[in-house]
Design an enzyme around this catalytic site. Structure first.
Site: not given
Lengths: 372, 422
Positions: B134-135, B40
């Site tokens: 983004d993860e 993350d």
């Protein structure tokens, strides 16, 4: 108003009229059935503003008059009364209540004034003819399944009745389509139907017509105007608004040049489609028909559950072809066919297919294929 | 006990990595056996902005919609310390942190950075399950030979590589399964590296709130609280069938996850449930003439996404938000699934027309759910020639757009909308 009726007569009439009444109504009077005692009859009438069903039953009238009472409640009461009983209906002088007596049962129901009851039956009917109830029922039965439910195409939400000349004969024809399939059925037009306007009879009316045909040998009187249809089944009269719209020029979608004839045993075919479609999901999964060399292979593949195939012996002499159809539509059409042998007239996997009983031309079905 | 050091920091400390001298040491008895990770990025949007403008490095940065209607998308850690949180209205965030630098999101840039990071992940394993820009979950099992190192080490290298090559820090959670990995990645944020193994899971979870369990939202949390269950430990002692009787399918999940068992696999193609697009207005809008072109544009975005993914949907969903933040959603099931912008818009338009009645809205969104294969979409119609023409026109437009760019061709209503007023 004071009137005495046989329970059986009243129940039969209520059974016909109460179905029109919606369970939930924003306009209170539409929940009611109109009762009018006049001469030797009790007349009953219900409406949902699109359809009106009226019926008369023999009655002993002590005091003529009219009122309206909640339709479903009255129906439920009469339904629960014992067989062979007499029902007495009497309005009170207060004008707000009606008493219903039968044997030792007594009910008081609230009334609404008969003057508020809407009448949609007025108007001039320009065409009138009689048709055999079984003929009418056949047209409706054969086409009703193809009626569209899509609100945006309201003009497809009914059956299109009209006359058309075929080989010198005038035919009375019914057509319904939802864009995926089309159903057409017809018979020789009765005397008086010449020049009638093409009319679109709404789905709900179609359903009522089916239920009101009780004696197939009886004559049904049809009356038409541009905006209404009236059908008289003996003592029962149904008046309905028509769908105000233009039915598409369906003639152009009925394939004329399909030259690949696939001939199947109808019940064998339907049973096989039913079996292989077991594994298709609830909607939209195609049955693939692979035809060639006197053989038809039906197959269904559903990535979520598995696959199925079944082979049938058929008559087919054209070049091999793969074509997909919605299984439910195939089954529905197979259910409409009347003889043991069905003929599929195919063109190619992307074009409409014509389905008929072999050797009969009084009904036909058009089905759009699916991509497979 | 084996250990690894993930950074190259060389400050003095009592506990150092024997190899590189770093004081940041992760040690764990299962360290070399664990393969599932949740990775993350830290304050992703804000970090990208700080990377691109070093002057912002030591200042509180908020990325979010500008103007008084905006909300915080991401706040950097400096802003977070002052009490700024994600999804907070911008005026509140600025009350808490008046000197914050507010930057409007540049989604194109963030997706590009997100894609770069994803590419680095995919170099390690094909089993990358993206959760958002983004993860992602990664499953590194079986990659030891390829990378010449245990997954734990490969992940540390990934973190270092992303930091040096892309200039963004991320946090790694390594666990015995997805559930534990996800919890772990939150433990040591930012720039973290945390591990939760199978053996310690039960004890670790025991005193945590049930809300930590994936799938326990507000409603279920209060239902559990009403039954006296607030801590995961309480669930650990309960019988699985009892929980299933009480909470249905969720009961089984509660039983399993409470003891740290999670059988979900890391799967690269996560099932999409719906495709949608929405926008918030600068000022509330109440007239159809203004809303319609916006709805059309959103419908085209949705349609483009459906076409790219090779899917379509059976139900069109219209979403509206009133000035007092009430969300209204309206659904309409179509006769046939669609992927066409025109059909999505027409359906949305009909639903919207019914909702207006003098009302104004701050947000409009449209989407489709009930997804299916593109094959089943927009079947040819026996009688509707207009629809067939529209479908053809739309596929011609798609071809032109593919060749000459998104705005190569548009429907007239959008041109009128875009034309500058004279």
């Amino acid at each position: 108003m004071k009137v005495t009726v046989e329970r059986a007569h009243l129940l039969k009439a209520l059974n016909h009229v109460h179905r029109i009444v919606e369970r939930r109504n924003t306009i209170p009077i539409l929940s009611n059935v109109l009762l009018r005692a006049e001469g030797d009859d009790l007349r009953l009438k219900a409406t949902d503003l699109d359809i009106d069903v009226a019926e008369r039953v023999p009655a002993v009238i002590s005091e003529p008059g009219a009122t309206t009472v909640p339709a479903h409640m009255l129906y439920d009461i009469v339904r629960k009364l014992p067989d062979g009983s007499q029902v007495e209906l009497a309005t009170r002088p207060d004008g707000a209540t009606i008493d219903l007596r039968s044997g030792r049962s007594k009910f008081s129901l609230q009334m609404l004034p008969e003057s508020d009851f809407p009448d949609i039956t007025a108007g001039v009917f320009t065409h009138k003819f009689d048709i055999l109830a079984s003929d009418l029922k056949r047209l409706v039965d054969r086409t009703q399944f193809a009626i569209s439910t899509e609100e945006t195409r309201y003009y497809l939400n009914g059956i299109y009745f009209h006359t058309v000349e075929v080989g010198g004969d005038l035919r009375f024809r019914a057509v319904a389509t939802d864009g995926h399939r089309l159903a057409q059925a017809e018979f020789i037009a009765p005397h008086g139907a010449e020049g009638m306007p093409g009319v679109i009879v709404p789905r709900k009316t179609v359903g009522e017509i089916q239920k009101l045909v009780e004696d197939p040998e009886a004559q049904v009187t049809v009356e038409l105007s541009d905006s209404k249809i009236r059908l008289s089944f003996g003592e029962v009269v149904l008046t309905s608004k028509l769908i105000d719209g233009t039915f598409p020029d369906y003639g152009r979608v009925i394939p004329q040049g399909n030259d690949k004839d696939l001939i199947v045993d109808r019940s064998e075919f339907a049973a096989a489609v039913d079996r292989v479609s077991t594994i298709s999901s609830e909607r939209g999964r195609a049955v693939k028909l692979t035809v060639g060399d006197g053989r038809l292979t039906l197959s269904v593949t559903n990535p979520d559950s598995g696959s199925a195939t079944e082979e049938l012996g058929v008559e087919y002499e054209s070049e091999p072809l793969d074509i997909g159809f919605n299984s439910r539509y195939l089954l529905e059409i197979a259910g409409q066919l009347e003889t043991d042998t069905a003929i599929f007239r195919l063109a190619d996997p992307g074009s409409p297919t014509l389905i008929q009983d072999r050797g009969r031309d009084n009904a036909l079905y058009v089905l759009m294929p699916m991509r497979v | 006990m084996r250990a690894l050091s993930s950074q190259t920091d060389r400050r003095t400390s009592l506990f150092r990595c024997p190899a590189c001298g770093s004081p940041r040491i992760v040690s764990h008895p299962e360290l070399m056996d664990l393969t599932v990770a949740h990775v993350d990025c830290d304050a992703f949007y804000a970090s990208v902005e700080k990377r691109d403008n070093p002057q912002l490095r030591d200042r509180p940065v908020i990325v979010g919609g500008g103007g008084r209607r905006g909300v915080v998308s991401t706040a950097c850690y400096i802003a977070r310390i002052r009490g700024v949180k994600s999804a907070m209205p911008m005026y509140k965030a600025l009350d808490a942190c008046p000197d914050a630098v507010v930057i409007s999101p540049n989604m194109a840039k963030y997706s590009a950075v997100g894609r770069d990071i994803r590419r680095l992940m995919l170099e390690l394993t094909p089993l990358v399950e993206p959760i958002s820009i983004d993860e992602a979950f990664l499953d590194l099992s079986g990659t030891e030979m390829l990378h010449g190192a245990a997954p734990a080490l490969t992940l540390a290298r990934l973190a270092a590589k992303v930091e040096t090559e892309i200039g963004i820090t991320l946090s790694v959670g390594l666990g015995a399964n997805k559930f534990l990995a996800k919890i772990a990645s939150d433990l040591d944020k930012p720039r973290g590296y945390a591990v939760i193994g199978a053996r310690e899971a039960r004890d670790f979870l025991a005193d945590k709130s049930v809300s930590l369990i994936w799938g326990v939202g507000k409603a279920l949390q209060s239902q559990l609280a009403a039954n006296g269950i607030t801590r995961i430990g309480q669930l650990q002692g309960m019988d699985e069938t009892d929980l299933m009787k009480r909470y249905g399918a969720m009961g089984k999940r509660l039983a399993k996850l409470s003891i740290g068992e999670d059988v979900r696999r890391v799967s690269p193609d996560r099932e999409t449930k719906s495709v949608s697009a929405e926008t918030t207005f600068e000022t509330d809008i109440g007239d159809l003439g203004t809303l319609d072109p916006i709805l059309r544009r959103l419908s085209e975005t949705v349609s483009a996404r459906l076409k790219t993914a090779g899917i379509g949907g059976h139900t069109v969903v219209l979403k509206l938000k009133t000035p007092d933040f009430k969300t209204i959603t309206r659904n309409r099931q179509l006769n046939d699934p669609t992927r066409l912008a025109d059909r999505i818009w027409r359906t949305g338009h009909q639903m919207l027309s019914k909702e207006l009645e003098g009302k104004r809205f701050r947000l409009i969104g449209i989407g489709v759910t009930d997804l299916c294969d593109a094959d089943l979409c927009d079947p040819p119609d026996l009688v509707d020639e207009v629809a067939a023409k529209w479908a053809k026109a739309e596929s011609a437009m798609d071809k032109l757009r593919g060749k000459f760019g998104k705005d190569a061709v548009n429907v007239g209503m959008l041109m009128k909308h875009d034309r500058p007023k004279t």
